[in-house]
Design a protein around this motif. Sequence first.
Motif, PDB file in Angstrom:
ATOM      1  N   ALA A   1      10.895   0.497  -6.460  1.00  0.00           N
ATOM      2  CA  ALA A   1      12.007   1.005  -5.649  1.00  0.00           C
ATOM      3  C   ALA A   1      11.581   1.192  -4.200  1.00  0.00           C
ATOM      4  N   HIS A   2      10.395   1.722  -3.990  1.00  0.00           N
ATOM      5  CA  HIS A   2       9.900   1.924  -2.624  1.00  0.00           C
ATOM      6  C   HIS A   2       9.584   0.593  -1.949  1.00  0.00           C
TER       7      HIS A   2
ATOM      8  N   GLY B   1       0.817  -1.210   0.000  1.00  0.00           N
ATOM      9  CA  GLY B   1       0.000   0.000   0.000  1.00  0.00           C
ATOM     10  C   GLY B   1       0.846   1.253   0.000  1.00  0.00           C
ATOM     11  N   GLU B   2       1.912   1.268   0.811  1.00  0.00           N
ATOM     12  CA  GLU B   2       2.807   2.429   0.853  1.00  0.00           C
ATOM     13  C   GLU B   2       3.527   2.611  -0.481  1.00  0.00           C
ATOM     14  N   ALA B   3       3.966   1.505  -1.088  1.00  0.00           N
ATOM     15  CA  ALA B   3       4.689   1.590  -2.356  1.00  0.00           C
ATOM     16  C   ALA B   3       3.775   2.078  -3.478  1.00  0.00           C
ATOM     17  N   PHE B   4       2.529   1.595  -3.518  1.00  0.00           N
ATOM     18  CA  PHE B   4       1.588   2.065  -4.533  1.00  0.00           C
ATOM     19  C   PHE B   4       1.286   3.549  -4.342  1.00  0.00           C
TER      20      PHE B   4
ATOM     21  N   GLN C   1      23.129  -7.048  -5.157  1.00  0.00           N
ATOM     22  CA  GLN C   1      23.652  -5.699  -4.951  1.00  0.00           C
ATOM     23  C   GLN C   1      22.481  -4.734  -4.940  1.00  0.00           C
ATOM     24  N   LEU C   2      22.097  -4.263  -3.768  1.00  0.00           N
ATOM     25  CA  LEU C   2      20.914  -3.403  -3.643  1.00  0.00           C
ATOM     26  C   LEU C   2      21.311  -1.954  -3.842  1.00  0.00           C
ATOM     27  N   ARG C   3      20.697  -1.322  -4.809  1.00  0.00           N
ATOM     28  CA  ARG C   3      20.931   0.092  -5.051  1.00  0.00           C
ATOM     29  C   ARG C   3      20.217   0.932  -3.992  1.00  0.00           C
ATOM     30  N   ALA C   4      20.779   2.085  -3.686  1.00  0.00           N
ATOM     31  CA  ALA C   4      20.125   2.999  -2.744  1.00  0.00           C
ATOM     32  C   ALA C   4      18.891   3.574  -3.413  1.00  0.00           C
ATOM     33  N   VAL C   5      17.755   3.497  -2.722  1.00  0.00           N
ATOM     34  CA  VAL C   5      16.506   4.046  -3.268  1.00  0.00           C
ATOM     35  C   VAL C   5      15.865   4.930  -2.235  1.00  0.00           C
TER      36      VAL C   5
ATOM     37  N   ALA D   1      11.336  -0.771   1.447  1.00  0.00           N
ATOM     38  CA  ALA D   1      10.495  -1.099   2.602  1.00  0.00           C
ATOM     39  C   ALA D   1      10.741  -2.533   3.058  1.00  0.00           C
ATOM     40  N   LEU D   2      10.897  -3.458   2.119  1.00  0.00           N
ATOM     41  CA  LEU D   2      11.199  -4.842   2.481  1.00  0.00           C
ATOM     42  C   LEU D   2      12.554  -4.950   3.169  1.00  0.00           C
ATOM     43  N   ARG D   3      13.515  -4.193   2.681  1.00  0.00           N
ATOM     44  CA  ARG D   3      14.838  -4.207   3.308  1.00  0.00           C
ATOM     45  C   ARG D   3      14.759  -3.730   4.749  1.00  0.00           C
ATOM     46  N   ARG D   4      14.039  -2.643   4.990  1.00  0.00           N
ATOM     47  CA  ARG D   4      13.906  -2.129   6.368  1.00  0.00           C
ATOM     48  C   ARG D   4      13.185  -3.147   7.247  1.00  0.00           C
ATOM     49  N   HIS D   5      12.131  -3.752   6.701  1.00  0.00           N
ATOM     50  CA  HIS D   5      11.378  -4.752   7.487  1.00  0.00           C
ATOM     51  C   HIS D   5      12.276  -5.916   7.880  1.00  0.00           C
TER      52      HIS D   5
END
Length: 435
Positions: A317-318, A276-279, A431-435, A322-326
């Motif tokens: 990207a969002h 929902g946040e990403a959409f 390799q995760l890019r900064a988003v 968000a998944l990375r932070r979770h």
Amino acid sequence: MGLNRWVPPPRRRAAAQTGGGPVNAKIMTSVTLGAVVLGYALDGSGTAALSGVLVFFTFPAVAVTNAIVQYLRADTLHETSGPPPSVAVHPSQPAVAASSAVAVPRDGGTFWDALTPLERQDLIARGDRHLYRGEDVLCREGGLAGEVVVILSGWTRVWVREGAEQRIIAFRGAGELVGERAALMIRDRSATVTADGDVQALRIDAHDFGAFLDAHPRVRGILEQQVYRRQIERHDFGDVQGNCSILITDITSFSSPVRTDADREYVLGAMYDLMGEAFTASGLDLGRLYQEDRGDGALVIVPPTTPTDRVVDPMLAHLAAALRRHNRRAAEATRLQLRAALHVGPVQRGPKGVAGSSIITTRRMVDAPAVKRRVAETGADLAFVTSDFVFDTVIAPAPGLVDPGRYSRVRVRLKEASLPAWLMLEGGGSQLRAV
């Protein structure tokens, strides 16, 4: 509707709780009489006795004045207590401490968000908790409106019958009120509300809810605003036909024995929240798009009128961030590795939802062994796979935060044949890019 209109007089109760304040008349009277006797005994003059008498009359007057001030202050505090507008309490945690300002409903906020802690506690006391399983009916179109329901967790589908078909009107989630027609003394249901998966809810009898509104007049205004918003909102899924953007998500290892049922419920809820946040970051309202819960993932249909690139940029990207932070804060049982597939193709409406070969193809893409193998090898937070058409028309032009160089070719095997697709991994060992 028989409503309980008795409300305890707040001013009288508030005054009784304040006591006499810092100056107590009974204590001061005793002290003053003692001062008169002691002054006369020590000095032996009538002047000392007269001074004591004056003091005797002064202290009770001060005590009475103080009591009046405390009374007025208690009344003012009673009428302005409540939580600040920024307080947002999850329905599963209703008991929180009150703050110091009146809550004002925010545009787009849920019914539960707009209630103060005391109002929530009163509503809980008047209702009964209930667990609805997937496809259970909360209320049925044309049925008797005898109760209102507050959704505490999970999602529900609101739909009406059109001949042999269902037309979905909206989706309602945690914190929202359904069946509000019962609170307005309208006796028939205007739509059917069905649980999409497990739904925890609070059920309140219509008469009890009416008494709750009488006890909390402010909430009646909140309810009227909600009814107005629902009258003007447009959740017409009739355009979910033709060449639509089809997004299917799947949670990796959802049925793993490491997870409990509570873990699975938490992870599924987290997926919907992050999506929902990403959409929203792409200017899309997930709640206004056609959705079907698949138990361990979701099907989202975006109508032809919405460009497919908005489902990609900056949504992906969002979502990856968000998944990375979770996952940085998650235990193994609540880690959320998400596979997602995007395709464009014809979609048809059916009596039970949507159908079409394009949906089947998208499902095959998200379940492709090559995709699952790459997720297992890298531990990626997000695996996004897309068809040749979407890659050529949306990914290759590299809009916004999209980097086509991060996509690799994979084969998706169908029952009859196989087709080429493109895979992008974010997080984990990639390799995760900064988003």
